[in-house]
Design a protein around this motif. Structure first.
Motif, short mmCIF file in Angstrom:
data_model
loop_
_atom_site.label_atom_id
_atom_site.label_comp_id
_atom_site.label_asym_id
_atom_site.label_seq_id
_atom_site.Cartn_x
_atom_site.Cartn_y
_atom_site.Cartn_z
N GLU A 1 7.91 7.30 11.68
CA GLU A 1 7.94 6.30 10.61
C GLU A 1 9.14 6.64 9.74
O GLU A 1 9.52 7.80 9.63
CB GLU A 1 6.68 6.39 9.72
CG GLU A 1 5.37 6.29 10.45
CD GLU A 1 4.97 4.87 10.77
OE1 GLU A 1 5.72 3.93 10.41
OE2 GLU A 1 3.91 4.70 11.39
N THR B 1 0.55 10.04 8.22
CA THR B 1 1.79 9.37 7.84
C THR B 1 2.86 10.39 7.46
O THR B 1 4.02 10.25 7.83
CB THR B 1 1.51 8.40 6.68
OG1 THR B 1 0.45 7.53 7.07
CG2 THR B 1 2.74 7.58 6.36
N SER C 1 -9.97 11.44 5.07
CA SER C 1 -9.40 10.46 5.99
C SER C 1 -8.73 9.34 5.19
O SER C 1 -9.26 8.88 4.18
CB SER C 1 -10.57 10.00 6.85
OG SER C 1 -10.29 8.84 7.45
N GLY C 2 -7.54 8.94 5.61
CA GLY C 2 -6.81 7.90 4.89
C GLY C 2 -5.96 8.42 3.75
O GLY C 2 -5.34 7.64 3.03
N SER C 3 -5.89 9.75 3.59
CA SER C 3 -5.13 10.29 2.46
C SER C 3 -3.62 10.32 2.75
O SER C 3 -2.83 10.57 1.84
CB SER C 3 -5.63 11.69 2.12
OG SER C 3 -5.57 12.52 3.26
N GLY C 4 -3.22 10.08 3.99
CA GLY C 4 -1.80 10.01 4.30
C GLY C 4 -1.29 11.19 5.10
O GLY C 4 -0.07 11.35 5.26
N ASN D 1 0.83 -1.19 0.00
CA ASN D 1 0.00 0.00 0.00
C ASN D 1 0.88 1.26 0.00
O ASN D 1 1.56 1.54 0.97
CB ASN D 1 -0.89 -0.07 1.25
CG ASN D 1 -1.88 1.06 1.31
OD1 ASN D 1 -2.00 1.82 0.36
ND2 ASN D 1 -2.56 1.17 2.45
N1 LIG Z 1 1.14 1.46 10.63
C1 LIG Z 1 0.43 1.26 9.50
N2 LIG Z 1 0.44 0.05 8.90
C2 LIG Z 1 -0.26 -0.15 7.76
N3 LIG Z 1 -0.99 0.76 7.15
C3 LIG Z 1 -1.03 1.99 7.69
C4 LIG Z 1 -0.33 2.29 8.89
N4 LIG Z 1 -0.56 3.58 9.20
C5 LIG Z 1 -1.36 4.06 8.24
N5 LIG Z 1 -1.65 3.10 7.33
C6 LIG Z 1 -2.48 3.29 6.13
O1 LIG Z 1 -2.03 4.42 5.47
C7 LIG Z 1 -3.12 5.14 4.92
C8 LIG Z 1 -3.03 6.59 5.34
O2 LIG Z 1 -3.19 6.66 6.72
P1 LIG Z 1 -3.06 8.04 7.51
O3 LIG Z 1 -1.76 8.65 7.21
O4 LIG Z 1 -3.34 7.74 8.94
O5 LIG Z 1 -4.24 8.89 6.87
P2 LIG Z 1 -4.92 10.20 7.42
O6 LIG Z 1 -4.15 10.68 8.60
O7 LIG Z 1 -4.87 11.14 6.27
O8 LIG Z 1 -6.32 9.86 7.76
C9 LIG Z 1 -4.38 4.46 5.38
O9 LIG Z 1 -4.86 3.71 4.31
C10 LIG Z 1 -3.91 3.57 6.48
O10 LIG Z 1 -4.67 2.38 6.48
#
Ligand SMILES: Nc1ncnc2c1ncn2[C@@H]1O[C@H](COP(=O)(O)OP(=O)(O)O)[C@@H](O)[C@H]1O
Ligand SMILES: [Mg+2]
Lengths: 264, 213, 222
Positions: free
Chosen positions: A56, A47, A41-44, A19
């Motif tokens: 990370e 991260t 939500s889920g856009s990264g 992913n």
């Molecule tokens: N530790 C992790 N392991 C696997 N997938 C992750 C992890 N952290 C985030 N993800 C995936 O990365 C994507 C982005 O997550 P995130 O950065 O939390 O999005 P946001 O903060 O914009 O809502 C999501 O699809 C999430 O499932």
């Protein structure tokens, strides 16, 4: 070099397994300003923030803090060379972070939370550290709550303690990851006010938020992320003003109650 | 049943308490080592730790005690049966406590450690100031249960000839031919001890509690 | 000990028979304990306050005293109140009562852990009390309680060894007898430990398998 950005992110790629969560992000966070990161939500967004905080490790790309490489330096041929841990720790120490879940240490009082790193990391005497911690707590309006444990504080108070804890270490840059998202609406304001004051004092801030009203009024720059890519970037009136990017339009529709209504 | 008989049981319970307390303490120290091994980066240490936990949790304490009781003399250690009992009980409780500790560390919310990282804590400082105190607080209820479990299990050392509470009741039951009263009385003494331990655990828990995580 | 194959073969039938007794006692004791424990838990939850208190006392008595003492009381004390049992019956009865006390606490924790909202939701869509119990509460609880039930059942296996002390002809007793006969305690108990270990590992592997099969029923994160 006054125009060295506080944070510079270059071609950052982060994958979790197959992913690809961050897909070649470039980002400049100018010094002394508030940059707001928005997106579905889920856009990264988290991260990206966590990569900048080195919670990370990115798979590709580079991050510079005040012009100094973080984690990896770029070699002559653009290859990534891992930097020694001490250098990384030093660079990272300029960054403070505030989490959505506050993450206060439950076995320490508000004062203890703020003073702890001053003692453990900076080696200050407990008494001096507590004095300084008390000053920080006063700044966020929590002088009276210094002796309370996190479990005895409201969410808004906990988040303000968390902000004080980060500020006590004199970071040059503050990262906020949805600081008000786990708060009841009536507690959101007190945290946003603290952040507003902080912005006014000239702190460099990178804020992930769904509070569109806050982003539009306090942010000097808005970055819109979708599916790990930067879609739009610009001043609030450029990003939110009409005509808008179609994704922004959709996004604002979903956040009418977070101050987006005023922009429509 | 006369007070005299009951008093003999109470006297014998001293040994029950001592054996349990000593084993639980030795077991705790041992369990820290085992837990460290299980959580370490070293593959061999990790495997060894897991094997230890799996074996001592996977076999009856009675069998462990018998094995150790007969094994020690064979490897040239002619120790009193009390010592064999302590060795067996310590090893067994160490396995359980190690598992409890590991669970405690695993339950420390990741965000609290990340907050420490962001504040510049070294791994050692994070362990000492954040992970350890929280893990210990989280494990107090389970450790209390384990202590009670050990107090009850200590009755098994009667089979290797240690005259503790159960063995005393057994001997008295045989000589007075009143098993009903004696075993009921012995059970009562165990119950009282365990209630006290549970209360102590609860007190400790309350004193160390900073509310929910 | 000289390793004598004929000798091992000669006492193999005894060992297998004893292993059978161990496994039968274990399974029967666990099943009976689980059922009795469930009855106790249901009575305590849905019965009157008096029933709850009347059951609290025996449950706590069992949980607060050693299994060995309970077994002694039953086997040696029983005849004095007209309860003369042979060792296997006494063993099974003791195991059942002991297990029931612990299993009832697990069941109770399960009842407590099921969110009230799930039950209200079931009633909203028109399930009656029995249907709610059968279709909602029990399935949810199975998932919730599986790990601790497996743990308790493993404990039950280990407790069967204690029955050797009242001469139930199970595995530990058989091995002790052979140990005495050939003066080979260490070898015997070492092998005995390995057998129990294998049984326990098999049981927990089965538990993990069941858990993974059921994992889709896990509570959704809220
Ligand atoms: N530790 C992790 N392991 C696997 N997938 C992750 C992890 N952290 C985030 N993800 C995936 O990365 C994507 C982005 O997550 P995130 O950065 O939390 O999005 P946001 O903060 O914009 O809502 C999501 O699809 C999430 O499932
Ligand atoms: Mg996020």
């Amino acid at each position: 070099m006054t125009d060295t950005p506080a944070i510079k992110v270059e071609k950052l790629v982060k994958r979790f397994g197959k992913n690809t969560v961050l897909d070649g992000i470039d980002l400049i966070v100018p010094r002394g300003q508030v940059t707001c990161l928005i997106g579905p939500s889920g856009s990264g967004k988290s991260t990206l923030l966590r990569c900048i905080a080195l919670l990370e490790e990115a798979n590709e790309g580079f991050i510079e803090i005040d012009g100094e490489p973080l984690g990896f330096s770029s070699g002559d041929f653009g290859e990534r060379n891992r930097l020694p841990a001490a250098q990384t720790r030093k660079v990272r120490s300029r960054i403070g972070m505030v989490f959505q879940q506050f993450n206060l240490w439950p076995h320490m009082t508000a004062l203890g939370n703020v003073a702890e790193a001053l003692v453990t990391v900076r080696g200050m005497a407990r008494k001096d550290a507590e004095e300084r911690a008390m000053a920080q707590l006063s700044n966020v309006g929590l002088r009276e709550r210094a002796g309370h444990y996190p479990s005895e504080l409201s969410g808004g108070q906990q988040q303000r303690v968390a902000i004080a804890r980060a500020l006590a270490l004199d970071p040059g840059i503050m990262l906020f990851d949805e600081p008000t998202s786990s708060l009841d609406p009536e507690l959101t304001g007190e945290v946003l006010n603290v952040m507003r004051d902080l912005a006014q004092s000239g702190m460099t801030m990178l804020v992930v938020t769904h509070e569109i009203g806050f982003a539009a009024s306090v942010g000097s720059k808005i970055v819109f992320l979708d599916h790990g890519k930067k879609i739009v970037e610009g001043k609030p009136d450029e990003v939110f003003g009409k005509p808008r990017h179609e994704r922004i339009e959709q996004f604002l529709d979903t956040y009418l109650d977070r101050g987006a209504a005023t922009l429509l | 049943m006369s007070w005299k008989l009951f008093w003999l049981l109470v006297e014998a319970s001293r040994l029950t308490i001592i054996l349990s307390a000593v084993s639980i303490s030795i077991g705790f120290l041992l369990s820290s080592v085992v837990c460290a091994a299980v959580m370490s980066g070293n593959r061999t240490a990790r495997m060894a730790g897991k094997l230890f936990v799996s074996f001592f949790r996977g076999t009856p304490l009675l069998v462990q005690l018998l094995l150790i009781y007969y094994l020690l003399p064979q490897i040239g250690l002619n120790v009193p049966s009390e010592v064999a009992a302590i060795v067996g009980m310590s090893l067994c409780t160490a396995a359980y406590q190690a598992e409890i500790l590991r669970g405690g560390f695993a339950s420390v919310p990741k965000g609290l450690v990340e907050a420490a990282n962001m504040c510049g804590f070294s791994p050692a400082a994070t362990f000492r100031r954040i992970r350890l105190p929280i893990a210990v607080q989280l494990t107090i209820p389970a450790l209390t249960s384990e202590a009670i479990m050990m107090l009850k299990s200590s009755s098994l050392v009667s089979v290797v000839g240690v005259i503790e509470l159960t063995r005393m009741a057994q001997d008295l039951a045989a000589s007075t031919y009143r098993p009903l009263e004696l075993y009921a009385a012995a059970g009562f003494v165990y119950l009282v001890i365990n209630i006290v331990v549970a209360a102590l655990g609860l007190g400790l828990e309350r004193r160390m509690s900073w509310g929910r995580l | 000990m000289t390793f004598d194959l004929d000798l091992i073969i000669s006492f193999l039938p005894d060992i297998v028979r004893a292993l059978g007794v161990t496994i039968l006692l274990w399974i029967a004791g666990s099943i009976l304990g689980i059922i009795l424990g469930f009855v106790i838990a249901v009575l305590r939850r849905y019965g009157s306050r008096t029933v709850d208190l009347a059951l609290l006392a025996p449950v706590e008595l069992i949980r607060g005293t050693p299994f060995l003492v309970q077994v002694f009381l039953l086997y040696y004390g029983g005849p004095f109140i007209g309860l003369s049992l042979d060792s296997i019956t006494a063993g099974l009865l003791g195991l059942t009562i002991y297990g029931a006390a612990y299993y009832s606490e697990l069941w109770r924790s399960g009842f407590i852990a099921i969110p009230k909202g799930h039950i209200e939701a079931a009633q909203c869509v028109g399930l009656n009390r029995r249907q709610t119990l059968r279709r909602i509460i029990l399935p949810e609880m199975t998932m919730l309680l599986l790990p601790s039930m497996v743990n308790m059942t493993i404990l039950m296996l280990k407790e069967t060894a204690i029955l050797s002390i009242i001469s139930v002809p199970e595995l530990t007793l058989a091995v002790s007898a052979l140990g005495t006969k050939y003066y080979a305690f260490v070898e015997g108990f070492a092998i005995l430990a390995l057998v129990y270990w294998a049984l326990v590992e098999a049981c927990s592997a089965m538990g993990r398998y069941a858990e993974s099969r059921l994992s889709k029923y896990r509570f959704a994160a809220t």
